[in-house]
Design a protein around this motif. Sequence first.
Motif, mmCIF file in Angstrom:
data_model
loop_
_atom_site.group_PDB
_atom_site.id
_atom_site.type_symbol
_atom_site.label_atom_id
_atom_site.label_comp_id
_atom_site.label_asym_id
_atom_site.label_seq_id
_atom_site.Cartn_x
_atom_site.Cartn_y
_atom_site.Cartn_z
ATOM 1 N N SER A 5 -5.436 -33.406 37.061
ATOM 2 C CA SER A 5 -5.433 -32.471 35.923
ATOM 3 C C SER A 5 -5.294 -31.010 36.339
ATOM 4 O O SER A 5 -5.031 -30.150 35.504
ATOM 5 C CB SER A 5 -6.753 -32.610 35.164
ATOM 6 O OG SER A 5 -7.823 -32.116 35.974
ATOM 7 N N GLN A 18 4.467 -36.534 36.208
ATOM 8 C CA GLN A 18 4.009 -36.192 34.850
ATOM 9 C C GLN A 18 2.619 -35.566 34.883
ATOM 10 O O GLN A 18 2.328 -34.673 34.078
ATOM 11 C CB GLN A 18 3.964 -37.455 33.962
ATOM 12 C CG GLN A 18 5.335 -38.066 33.693
ATOM 13 C CD GLN A 18 5.707 -39.137 34.708
ATOM 14 O OE1 GLN A 18 5.344 -39.074 35.877
ATOM 15 N NE2 GLN A 18 6.460 -40.127 34.262
ATOM 16 N N GLN A 24 1.611 -31.813 33.596
ATOM 17 C CA GLN A 24 0.469 -31.576 32.705
ATOM 18 C C GLN A 24 -0.499 -30.566 33.345
ATOM 19 O O GLN A 24 -1.002 -29.669 32.672
ATOM 20 C CB GLN A 24 -0.247 -32.909 32.404
ATOM 21 C CG GLN A 24 -1.334 -32.798 31.345
ATOM 22 C CD GLN A 24 -0.821 -32.258 30.013
ATOM 23 O OE1 GLN A 24 0.182 -32.731 29.476
ATOM 24 N NE2 GLN A 24 -1.498 -31.241 29.473
ATOM 25 N N LYS A 63 0.702 -27.131 32.811
ATOM 26 C CA LYS A 63 0.426 -26.676 31.432
ATOM 27 C C LYS A 63 -1.054 -26.317 31.285
ATOM 28 O O LYS A 63 -1.400 -25.327 30.640
ATOM 29 C CB LYS A 63 0.775 -27.779 30.426
ATOM 30 C CG LYS A 63 2.267 -27.973 30.242
ATOM 31 C CD LYS A 63 2.553 -29.008 29.152
ATOM 32 C CE LYS A 63 4.020 -29.385 29.172
ATOM 33 N NZ LYS A 63 4.299 -30.718 28.696
ATOM 34 N N ASN A 64 -1.919 -27.143 31.861
ATOM 35 C CA ASN A 64 -3.361 -26.899 31.748
ATOM 36 C C ASN A 64 -3.734 -25.547 32.362
ATOM 37 O O ASN A 64 -4.462 -24.755 31.763
ATOM 38 C CB ASN A 64 -4.152 -28.007 32.477
ATOM 39 C CG ASN A 64 -3.923 -29.388 31.877
ATOM 40 O OD1 ASN A 64 -3.453 -29.509 30.754
ATOM 41 N ND2 ASN A 64 -4.247 -30.432 32.632
#
Length: 193
Positions: free
Chosen positions: A58, A83, A87, A90-91
């Motif tokens: 993450s 992927q 993500q 983006k986080n």
Amino acid sequence: MKQVDRANYAPDMAYQDAPQSIGYNATISAPHMHAYALEILHDYLQPGMKVLDVGSGSGYLVSCMAAMTGDTGKVIGVEHIDQLNEQARKNIKKDHPEYLHQGRVELITGDGRLGYAPEAPYDCIHVGAAASRSPTELLKQLKAPGRMFIPEGPEFEQSILQYDKDADGEITKRALMGVMYVPLTDREAQLGE
Ligand SMILES: C[S@@+](CC[C@H](N)C(=O)[O-])C[C@H]1O[C@@H](n2cnc3c(N)ncnc32)[C@H](O)[C@@H]1O
């Protein structure tokens, strides 16, 4: 950890002290495990230091480490699921876009068992998935002195190991506690392909 909002990294139940699924058979680790890892690595997460996070998922721990190493430090995250890396980007953008803009954080897609040689050596290495055997390639990429935090061992028999490399390059190993992590494995094995 107070500078990094887990709600930007965990899809739900962000403030529960438990691992949460982030898809692709991966989890964001529980806050107490992240806190424990940051404590163990604390002396090697000082301003200006360079860090490798293997299995960065993450991106939460990458951001915590970037907060500690400051604007002269660098944190490299290596994750083998593209992927998840997208993500994570983006986080981090939602939470601390400056970490990306200032080049304090770099996210690489690749097999973390090989580390990331172009930026080696690292003051410390954190591994977020359980290795089945001794991480020789990662140890080569550790500075002298440097420290590595890694879960090691088969399912249900894993321990967190702390590897210390001293100024002469001598390596010592210490088992800290029993744990249950997802395996450090091949992309295909993780995705069941
Ligand atoms: C328990 S998760 C931890 C993620 C991260 N610390 C977090 O809290 O979001 C372990 C991660 O290791 C990744 N992983 C497993 N094997 C890997 C490998 N060989 N190379 C890179 N990443 C790997 C998984 O995809 C997963 O994202």
